[in-house]
Scaffold this active site. Structure first.
Site, PDB file in Angstrom:
ATOM      1  N   ASP A 122      32.112  35.069  35.739  1.00  0.00           N
ATOM      2  CA  ASP A 122      31.800  34.376  34.476  1.00  0.00           C
ATOM      3  C   ASP A 122      33.020  33.685  33.883  1.00  0.00           C
ATOM      4  O   ASP A 122      32.987  33.224  32.743  1.00  0.00           O
ATOM      5  CB  ASP A 122      31.179  35.351  33.463  1.00  0.00           C
ATOM      6  CG  ASP A 122      32.148  36.460  33.025  1.00  0.00           C
ATOM      7  OD1 ASP A 122      33.302  36.485  33.499  1.00  0.00           O
ATOM      8  OD2 ASP A 122      31.730  37.298  32.201  1.00  0.00           O
ATOM      9  N   ASP A 151      44.601  45.304  31.733  1.00  0.00           N
ATOM     10  CA  ASP A 151      43.471  45.830  30.975  1.00  0.00           C
ATOM     11  C   ASP A 151      43.169  47.267  31.393  1.00  0.00           C
ATOM     12  O   ASP A 151      43.731  47.776  32.369  1.00  0.00           O
ATOM     13  CB  ASP A 151      42.227  44.938  31.146  1.00  0.00           C
ATOM     14  CG  ASP A 151      42.071  44.401  32.566  1.00  0.00           C
ATOM     15  OD1 ASP A 151      42.606  45.016  33.497  1.00  0.00           O
ATOM     16  OD2 ASP A 151      41.407  43.364  32.733  1.00  0.00           O
TER      17      ASP A 151
HETATM   18  C1  F6R Z   1      41.196  43.257  36.448  1.00  0.00           C
HETATM   19  C2  F6R Z   1      40.910  42.051  35.690  1.00  0.00           C
HETATM   20  C3  F6R Z   1      39.718  41.210  35.995  1.00  0.00           C
HETATM   21  C4  F6R Z   1      39.514  40.943  37.476  1.00  0.00           C
HETATM   22  C5  F6R Z   1      38.256  40.122  37.695  1.00  0.00           C
HETATM   23  C6  F6R Z   1      37.997  39.840  39.151  1.00  0.00           C
HETATM   24  O1  F6R Z   1      42.390  43.858  35.962  1.00  0.00           O
HETATM   25  O2  F6R Z   1      41.625  41.774  34.813  1.00  0.00           O
HETATM   26  O3  F6R Z   1      39.865  39.975  35.337  1.00  0.00           O
HETATM   27  O4  F6R Z   1      40.624  40.276  37.992  1.00  0.00           O
HETATM   28  O5  F6R Z   1      37.157  40.802  37.148  1.00  0.00           O
HETATM   29  O6  F6R Z   1      37.735  41.040  39.793  1.00  0.00           O
HETATM   30  P1  F6R Z   1      37.735  41.132  41.395  1.00  0.00           P
HETATM   31  O7  F6R Z   1      39.125  40.837  41.823  1.00  0.00           O
HETATM   32  O8  F6R Z   1      37.355  42.554  41.681  1.00  0.00           O
HETATM   33  O9  F6R Z   1      36.753  40.133  41.876  1.00  0.00           O
END
Ligand code: F6R
Length: 260
Positions: free
Chosen positions: A135, A66
């Site tokens: 979420d 993303d």
């Molecule tokens: C990032 C992504 C998100 C993160 C998620 C968890 O490329 O696709 O889905 O993996 O928001 O974020 P963290 O690892 O920072 O807790």
């Protein structure tokens, strides 16, 4: 779905070892890259293996999950820059072999279609690293996302923007409102999904992901339909799992040759 419960450092080594084994078996493999905190220890371990054990990314391709819409090219939190900093530059991965959706494109739907076509042209993703939001989002497929979605523009939830404010000086107003994200259908087409989650704040999302009913309200639950999904969690993230004892016992008695 395989669930492994172990300390965060061990989880990172397991994920890195799976990528290492893939690249040694198939040097031109296509790796799906996540940003955020969850994969950082994996990237550290891959950088170590590159420096000390000759692990090569020279022929590999990388596709990001993303990208924020509208962050300027030089912004340190633009995901293309994060991936360059955290992994690509550390393993001598040529910039033109790593791609993300173009969050600065004049025509965003066309950029999303082009990104899907690029993944297809590369032969699809062999191993996709994933994190999960509090979420339940994977990539930026927020609750309510179509379970069959492809790369498209999404609006980030208030909760995700608040969670990610820590990367923007703690200021939620600096967190973009929109992103381009691989869809759940795009992610499900990868041949192996490896999701990492650590910390108590992920416990409910992990419980729903592994044990909840498949629902767009918890988008990660679609992974229950994947033939090869690995969920790597620490004790805190595993703390709401109903079958935690069973997952621990299963992994402890798994033959070493089996890998992930
Ligand atoms: C990032 C992504 C998100 C993160 C998620 C968890 O490329 O696709 O889905 O993996 O928001 O974020 P963290 O690892 O920072 O807790």
């Amino acid at each position: 779905m395989e669930v492994v419960i172990a300390p965060a450092d061990e989880l990172a080594v397991l994920a890195a070892a799976a990528i290492d084994a893939l690249l040694r078996r198939k040097p031109e493999a296509v790796i799906g890259l996540a940003t955020g905190s969850s994969p950082l220890k994996v990237y550290d371990e891959l950088a170590r293996r590159h420096a000390e054990e000759g692990l090569s990314f020279a022929q590999a391709r990388g596709f990001m999950l993303d990208e924020y819409v509208g962050l300027p090219p030089e912004h340190p939190e633009r995901y293309r820059n994060v991936i360059e900093r955290e992994i690509a530059s550390r393993v001598a991965w040529a910039p033109d072999r790593v791609q993300g959706p173009d969050g600065l494109a004049a025509d965003l739907p066309a950029a999303c279609a082009a990104y899907e076509a690029a993944i297809d042209a590369a032969g699809g993703v062999d191993l996709q690293l994933l994190g999960i939001g509090t979420d339940g989002h994977i990539a930026f497929n927020e609750p309510g996302s179509s379970l069959a979605s492809r790369t498209r523009i999404k609006t980030l939830t208030k909760q995700t923007r608040e969670d990610n404010a820590r990367f923007f000086d703690g200021d939620v107003e600096q967190v973009p409102r929109h992103c381009l994200t691989q869809g759940l259908g795009t992610i499900m087409a990868a041949r192996h999904l490896v999701l990492l989650a650590t910390g108590k704040q992920k416990a409910e999302a992990v419980h729903q992901l592994v044990e909840g009913p498949i629902s767009a309200m918890w988008p990660g639950t679609i992974m229950q339909m994947h033939p090869h999904a690995t969920v790597l969690v620490d004790d805190a993230a595993a703390s709401r799992l109903q079958l935690g004892g069973y997952y621990r016992q299963t992994f402890a008695s798994k033959p070493a040759w089996q890998g992930l």
